[in-house]
Design a protein around this motif. Structure first.
Motif, short mmCIF file in Angstrom:
data_model
loop_
_atom_site.label_atom_id
_atom_site.label_comp_id
_atom_site.label_asym_id
_atom_site.label_seq_id
_atom_site.Cartn_x
_atom_site.Cartn_y
_atom_site.Cartn_z
N ALA A 8 39.48 49.70 48.92
CA ALA A 8 40.55 49.04 48.20
C ALA A 8 41.87 49.74 48.50
O ALA A 8 42.01 50.93 48.30
CB ALA A 8 40.28 49.07 46.69
N ARG A 11 43.70 52.02 45.75
CA ARG A 11 43.08 53.18 45.13
C ARG A 11 43.75 54.47 45.56
O ARG A 11 44.08 54.67 46.70
CB ARG A 11 41.60 53.22 45.48
CG ARG A 11 40.88 54.37 44.80
CD ARG A 11 39.41 54.34 45.09
NE ARG A 11 38.79 55.53 44.54
CZ ARG A 11 37.52 55.83 44.68
NH1 ARG A 11 36.74 55.02 45.33
NH2 ARG A 11 37.02 56.93 44.17
N HIS A 75 37.16 48.71 36.78
CA HIS A 75 38.09 48.40 37.87
C HIS A 75 39.19 49.44 38.10
O HIS A 75 39.95 49.30 39.06
CB HIS A 75 38.79 47.06 37.60
CG HIS A 75 37.89 45.87 37.68
ND1 HIS A 75 36.99 45.54 36.69
CD2 HIS A 75 37.76 44.93 38.65
CE1 HIS A 75 36.35 44.43 37.04
NE2 HIS A 75 36.79 44.05 38.22
N LEU A 78 40.51 50.78 41.49
CA LEU A 78 41.02 49.84 42.50
C LEU A 78 42.54 49.72 42.45
O LEU A 78 43.13 49.04 43.29
CB LEU A 78 40.39 48.45 42.30
CG LEU A 78 38.86 48.39 42.38
CD1 LEU A 78 38.40 46.95 42.23
CD2 LEU A 78 38.36 48.98 43.68
N THR A 428 33.64 52.43 41.59
CA THR A 428 33.61 51.62 42.80
C THR A 428 32.18 51.44 43.31
O THR A 428 31.81 50.36 43.79
CB THR A 428 34.48 52.27 43.90
OG1 THR A 428 35.79 52.49 43.37
CG2 THR A 428 34.58 51.36 45.11
#
Length: 483
Positions: A8, A11, A75, A78, A428
């Motif tokens: 991602a 991140r 999440h 991310l 993740t």
């Protein structure tokens, strides 16, 4: 801990912000909702693309709504989100405020407004007045602040000025959640055609409707509420291959509008059907039909066995010892782009047993209180001891629940019956298994690569693995640490 490449783009990898390093920051309001958070992530995306030399972070000054906390429990990694305590106020260059125009709306983060070279406000409340002197205002009469930011991202891409601002699936999904939340999914009077256009564009960018559906709550009609109460009361569950199979039989005298049929409103693991029965005892007939359907599903093994911790945990794991100093731990975390480091016992029966977890946040707090004195103190005085521990056979849904309940470290540590470290599961790692985002490819526990570990192990570091083939390399790494 050894990780593969980041999937991602947003991140941070858990890196600490160097003291005195210049940065930009985008603030949500207190008790952040989806609109404020989504707009902040969108602005950070724009600013990071405009100036790659000065990083931009997102900060939630104080807390979040329950639904946002639930979303971030899975999440958070991310997006470029940092705790306010990790930032040195003197390093602030540009500060953004989303869905907020006044100092009291950002609480303890208002100190950053005084240090910043410029302040930018992104909002949709045109009837409010900002008390930020010389602030650059981006305020539009739309249903959500996220719509304002989405239009800026879209405009930049369409005009060829948005290089590097291509949204990921997770970012598109969060921005869509922001618009849904503040417009009531386009049902509020404040919703505009611009909000609808922004939502449509986000869907084209990869917004995942399954995730939007999970975190967007709609009210139920009286008939639906009654059916739901009855369903909970008559729910029958059974286990098959580690998967819980639930079935409900509802008998309605009248049709209830909005009841899902064959697809259950977009949930891929659920289905519903209406059946007209004939005979003297229709309820018994219905129960027999339901039982035969469940038996058929289990017999055909349509459902895959649920994954357990050892199926998708990250192993081997980079760790440190109780005698490691905060300065050494900080260097290890920086070098490998990590957020947390397990602290393991060193000798005798305590060897390889998990003692705690030292994180970037704990190190930063220690340095803020006593920078010079803290540097050479051992991590044991600052590590988290109340961490989420799971066994290798723990099912995935229980791991997700426990990580959501304890979000401080954002990790689950996999230990065996004797408390020895086997692996680690990050947010993740967990997200990869749910197929929400194609960009986060699903993976299982891969083979141990000696070259990979050998390159990662430096003096002051140790590799802990559940793979017996790693003993030789691991011993060398520990020897380097002790030497």
């Amino acid at each position: 801990m050894v990780h593969g490449p980041q999937s991602a783009s947003g991140r941070l990898g858990g890196l600490l912000v160097s003291r005195g390093q210049p940065y930009n920051v985008v603030l949500t309001h207190l008790s952040a909702d989806f609109d404020s958070l989504a707009a902040a992530v969108g602005v950070a995306k724009l600013w990071n693309a405009e100036d790659r030399k000065v990083p931009t972070y997102v900060v939630l000054p104080r807390g979040a709504h329950p639904s946002v906390s639930k979303f971030l429990a899975l999440h958070q990694e991310l997006f470029p989100i940092l705790g306010l305590e990790l930032l040195d106020p003197t390093g602030a260059r540009k500060v953004g405020m989303c869905d907020a125009q006044t100092r009291d709306r950002v609480g303890p983060a208002s100190e950053l407004l005084d240090q910043a070279e410029s302040v930018h406000v992104y909002d949709h409340h045109v009837d409010k007045d900002s008390d930020i002197v010389d602030a650059v205002l981006h305020i539009e009469s739309v249903g959500a602040a996220t719509t304002v930011v989405t239009e800026m991202i879209r405009s930049g891409l369409e005009q060829g000025a948005g290089v590097g601002v291509q949204l990921t699936e997770a970012e598109s999904t969060l921005l869509a959640l922001g618009i849904h939340a503040d417009t009531g999914s386009l049902t509020y009077d404040s919703a505009t055609a611009r909000d609808a256009a922004a939502l449509a564009w986000l869907m084209m960018q990869g917004c995942q409707q399954t995730v939007v559906s999970e975190y967007t709550h709609t009210s139920l009609s009286e008939g639906q509420q009654s059916s739901l109460v009855e369903a909970f009361g008559s729910l029958e569950k059974r286990q098959h291959n580690g998967v819980s199979v639930g079935s409900v039989l509802l008998v309605n005298e009248e049709r209830v509008a909005g009841m899902a049929r064959f697809g259950a409103g977009g949930h891929p693991k659920a289905a519903a059907a209406s059946v007209r029965l004939s005979g003297e005892d229709p309820e018994t007939e219905a129960l027999e039909l339901m039982s035969s359907l469940v038996e058929a599903i289990c017999k055909e093994q349509i459902l895959e066995p649920e994954l357990v911790a050892e199926d998708f945990m990250t192993s081997p794991v980079l760790s440190c010892q109780p005698s490691t100093t905060l300065l050494q731990a900080e260097e290890i975390l920086r070098r490998h782009g990590l957020y947390a480091l397990p602290v393991l016992g060193q000798q005798g029966e305590e060897a390889d047993k998990l003692l705690g977890l030292i994180t970037c946040a704990e190190i930063s707090k220690a340095f803020r209180k006593d920078e010079q004195g803290a540097a050479n103190r051992p991590v044991t005085g600052f590590m988290l001891t109340k961490v989420t521990r799971v066994c290798p056979s723990a099912p995935m849904h229980k791991i997700r629940k426990r990580m959501a309940e304890s979000t401080r470290a954002g990790r689950a540590i996999v230990v065996d019956a004797s408390g020895r470290l086997r692996g680690i599961i990050t947010r993740t790692d967990l997200l990869r298994q749910y197929h929400f985002y194609r960009q986060l490819k699903r993976r299982g526990q891969g083979p141990l690569h000696r070259e990979w570990i050998g390159a990662a192990a430096q003096p002051g570091e140790a590799i802990c693995s559940s793979n017996p083939d790693a003993d030789e390399v691991r011993s060398a790494a520990v020897a380097g640490f002790l030497g």
